[in-house]
Design a protein around this motif. Structure first.
Motif, PDB file in Angstrom:
ATOM      1  N   GLY A  82       0.779  -1.146  -0.045  1.00  0.00           N
ATOM      2  CA  GLY A  82      -0.099  -0.042  -0.231  1.00  0.00           C
ATOM      3  C   GLY A  82       0.870   1.419   0.132  1.00  0.00           C
ATOM      4  O   GLY A  82       0.459   2.174  -0.514  1.00  0.00           O
ATOM      5  N   THR A  85       2.346   1.624  -3.424  1.00  0.00           N
ATOM      6  CA  THR A  85       1.304   2.083  -4.599  1.00  0.00           C
ATOM      7  C   THR A  85       1.024   3.365  -4.295  1.00  0.00           C
ATOM      8  O   THR A  85       0.404   3.771  -5.465  1.00  0.00           O
ATOM      9  CB  THR A  85       0.303   0.922  -4.574  1.00  0.00           C
ATOM     10  OG1 THR A  85      -0.299   0.968  -3.417  1.00  0.00           O
ATOM     11  CG2 THR A  85       0.780  -0.175  -5.104  1.00  0.00           C
ATOM     12  N   ASP A  86       1.141   4.025  -3.235  1.00  0.00           N
ATOM     13  CA  ASP A  86       0.640   5.330  -2.661  1.00  0.00           C
ATOM     14  C   ASP A  86       1.744   6.274  -3.599  1.00  0.00           C
ATOM     15  O   ASP A  86       1.315   7.399  -4.255  1.00  0.00           O
ATOM     16  CB  ASP A  86       0.832   5.817  -1.376  1.00  0.00           C
ATOM     17  CG  ASP A  86      -0.740   5.482  -0.786  1.00  0.00           C
ATOM     18  OD1 ASP A  86      -1.599   5.232  -1.481  1.00  0.00           O
ATOM     19  OD2 ASP A  86      -0.710   5.276   0.546  1.00  0.00           O
ATOM     20  N   GLU A 134      -4.688  -2.274  -3.081  1.00  0.00           N
ATOM     21  CA  GLU A 134      -4.668  -1.534  -4.610  1.00  0.00           C
ATOM     22  C   GLU A 134      -6.101  -1.587  -4.946  1.00  0.00           C
ATOM     23  O   GLU A 134      -6.936  -0.471  -5.286  1.00  0.00           O
ATOM     24  CB  GLU A 134      -4.067  -2.083  -5.652  1.00  0.00           C
ATOM     25  CG  GLU A 134      -4.227  -1.502  -7.268  1.00  0.00           C
ATOM     26  CD  GLU A 134      -3.681  -0.196  -7.095  1.00  0.00           C
ATOM     27  OE1 GLU A 134      -3.969   0.506  -7.941  1.00  0.00           O
ATOM     28  OE2 GLU A 134      -2.612   0.214  -6.130  1.00  0.00           O
ATOM     29  N   ARG A 137      -7.852   1.177  -2.732  1.00  0.00           N
ATOM     30  CA  ARG A 137      -7.522   2.531  -3.342  1.00  0.00           C
ATOM     31  C   ARG A 137      -8.557   2.784  -4.746  1.00  0.00           C
ATOM     32  O   ARG A 137      -9.000   3.922  -4.648  1.00  0.00           O
ATOM     33  CB  ARG A 137      -6.180   2.513  -3.723  1.00  0.00           C
ATOM     34  CG  ARG A 137      -5.507   3.842  -3.972  1.00  0.00           C
ATOM     35  CD  ARG A 137      -3.902   3.999  -4.006  1.00  0.00           C
ATOM     36  NE  ARG A 137      -3.459   3.392  -5.340  1.00  0.00           N
ATOM     37  CZ  ARG A 137      -3.354   4.065  -6.316  1.00  0.00           C
ATOM     38  NH1 ARG A 137      -3.841   5.276  -6.557  1.00  0.00           N
ATOM     39  NH2 ARG A 137      -3.145   3.576  -7.657  1.00  0.00           N
ATOM     40  N   GLY A 350      -3.659   4.086   0.111  1.00  0.00           N
ATOM     41  CA  GLY A 350      -3.138   2.739  -0.065  1.00  0.00           C
ATOM     42  C   GLY A 350      -2.324   2.241   1.099  1.00  0.00           C
ATOM     43  O   GLY A 350      -2.585   0.974   1.490  1.00  0.00           O
TER      44      GLY A 350
END
Length: 407
Positions: A82, A85-86, A134, A137, A350
């Motif tokens: 997370g 992916t942010d 993901e 998000r 994320g």
């Protein structure tokens, strides 16, 4: 659904407008459906515990360790994924996560030893670790001004999948044997197709979402207040998921031991509980959007205590009724807790999603291992007598601050 996602008009916005201003229901539906497939396949592992226990001569402690391996694989990786992916969104990681689940199911269908089951459980856990941060998000991206509703719809898919999994296992795997678990990999292939379309939509709107999150600003709380609030939310999550694990992992054993039910009958009661969890999930998010997430957390954690305290002392009929009530009330907490946490730390959707999904999986895994050892040392009935007091931890909700958006 595929055509809806593939078409540009429903998902695009006029030039100059915020493409994420409204709630994008086709994307939420797609991610919820994928969540259903993902969690349905993962729940197969829990559903065939009695078969694995008898076929491989496992103890309750080993059953708990299988759940621990599955849960910890997910919980340790999810926050890291997370956070990554942010900073660097990876929309096409969603099909990758589904691929891990596919391989894990195939491995589970052929596992002939405790060690092989552990490996299969870890692969399935890895699939979950990639999928959940993901996908959560993406649900927030598509939410518009209704993040609670979007999270509830996203969660309902997972809860329905978790409820359907044991029922399908009873219909397919129990009469045909462990190898038939491989048939569930077909659902993973379907998920791969849907998530590829979701990934394409996410890649088009990632920049707009990042800009929208930055525009929200902070919530006026100090870092110390945010830290204490996250710690309290973690304590509430501990209460919720320790108790949920006692039912999802050991409820069938409890019913078979106390009321002498056969496995298919006991799994029907488990299905009723898990379906109630799915139904309760629908309410928590949208109610939180209207009246405030803190109020929902109060009711869903502390409000379930009378039912958990009664459960170990009633007959079969009332056990079924109480477990349904527990599932509905307790399930409403997670969407409210997750969105509340996202509003505590704006711009880290994320990372917060991965942290809380990971914490949930970790608490579930640790709970399964500890409760399995407790059941071996005492009795399965003792597990529910002790866990009955966990919802009283909900009293700590009083120390959570009221947020401008989350209230």
């Amino acid at each position: 659904m595929d055509k809806t996602l593939a078409a540009e008009p429903p998902l695009a916005a006029p030039t100059g407008a915020d493409p994420l201003h409204g709630t994008t229901y086709p994307v939420i539906a797609a991610i919820s459906f994928s969540h259903l497939l993902n969690d349905m396949m993962q729940s197969v592992l829990l559903a065939i515990y009695p078969m694995l226990k008898l076929g491989l001569n496992l103890s309750f402690a080993q059953i708990g360790l299988i759940t621990l391996a599955y849960q910890l694989t997910a919980s340790l990786l999810q926050p890291l994924i997370g956070l990554y992916t942010d900073r660097r969104p990876q929309p096409y990681s969603l099909p990758l996560g589904m691929g891990f689940t596919l391989v894990g199911l195939l491995a589970l269908s052929q596992a002939g030893s405790f060690a092989a089951v552990l490996v299969a459980a870890m692969l399935i856990g890895m699939g979950s670790s990639v999928f959940h941060p993901e996908s959560s998000r993406v649900a927030r991206m598509a939410a518009g001004s209704q993040p609670g509703l979007a999270q509830s719809l996203f969660q309902i898919g997972g809860n329905l999948g978790t409820a359907i999994g044991p029922l399908l296992a009873a219909l397919i795997i129990v009469p045909r044997g462990q190898a038939s678990a491989a048939w569930f990999s077909l659902f993973a292939l379907l998920g791969l197709c849907v998530l590829s379309l979701v990934g394409r939509w996410s890649s088009r709107h990632g920049a707009s979402f990042k800009k929208r999150m930055k525009a929200q600003g902070d919530n006026g709380l100090s870092r110390r207040q945010i830290g204490w609030s996250l710690a309290i939310l973690g304590l509430l999550m501990f209460s919720k998921f320790f108790y949920m694990t006692s039912l999802s992992s050991y409820y069938t054993f409890y019913l078979m031991d106390r009321f002498a039910l056969e496995l298919p009958q006991a799994q029907t009661y488990l299905f009723a509980f898990l379906f109630a969890v799915a139904a309760g999930t629908v309410a928590g998010g949208p109610i939180g959007d209207r009246i405030g997430r803190k109020q929902v957390i109060w009711v869903s954690i502390l409000g379930v205590a009378p039912f958990t305290l009664l459960l170990p002392h009633v007959n079969l009929f009332w056990s079924g009724v109480l477990s349904v009530c527990i599932g509905m009330i307790l399930a409403s907490a997670f969407s409210a807790i997750l969105v509340y946490a996202q509003e505590l730390v704006p711009g880290k959707v994320g990372a917060i999603s991965g942290l809380f999904f990971g914490f949930a999986f970790g608490m579930g895994g640790i709970g399964a291992a500890l409760l399995g050892q407790l059941a071996d040392a005492t009795s399965i009935a003792t597990v529910y007598q002790i866990c009955a007091f966990l919802p009283l931890i909900g009293l700590f909700t009083a120390f959570l601050p009221s947020l401008r958006r989350g209230r």
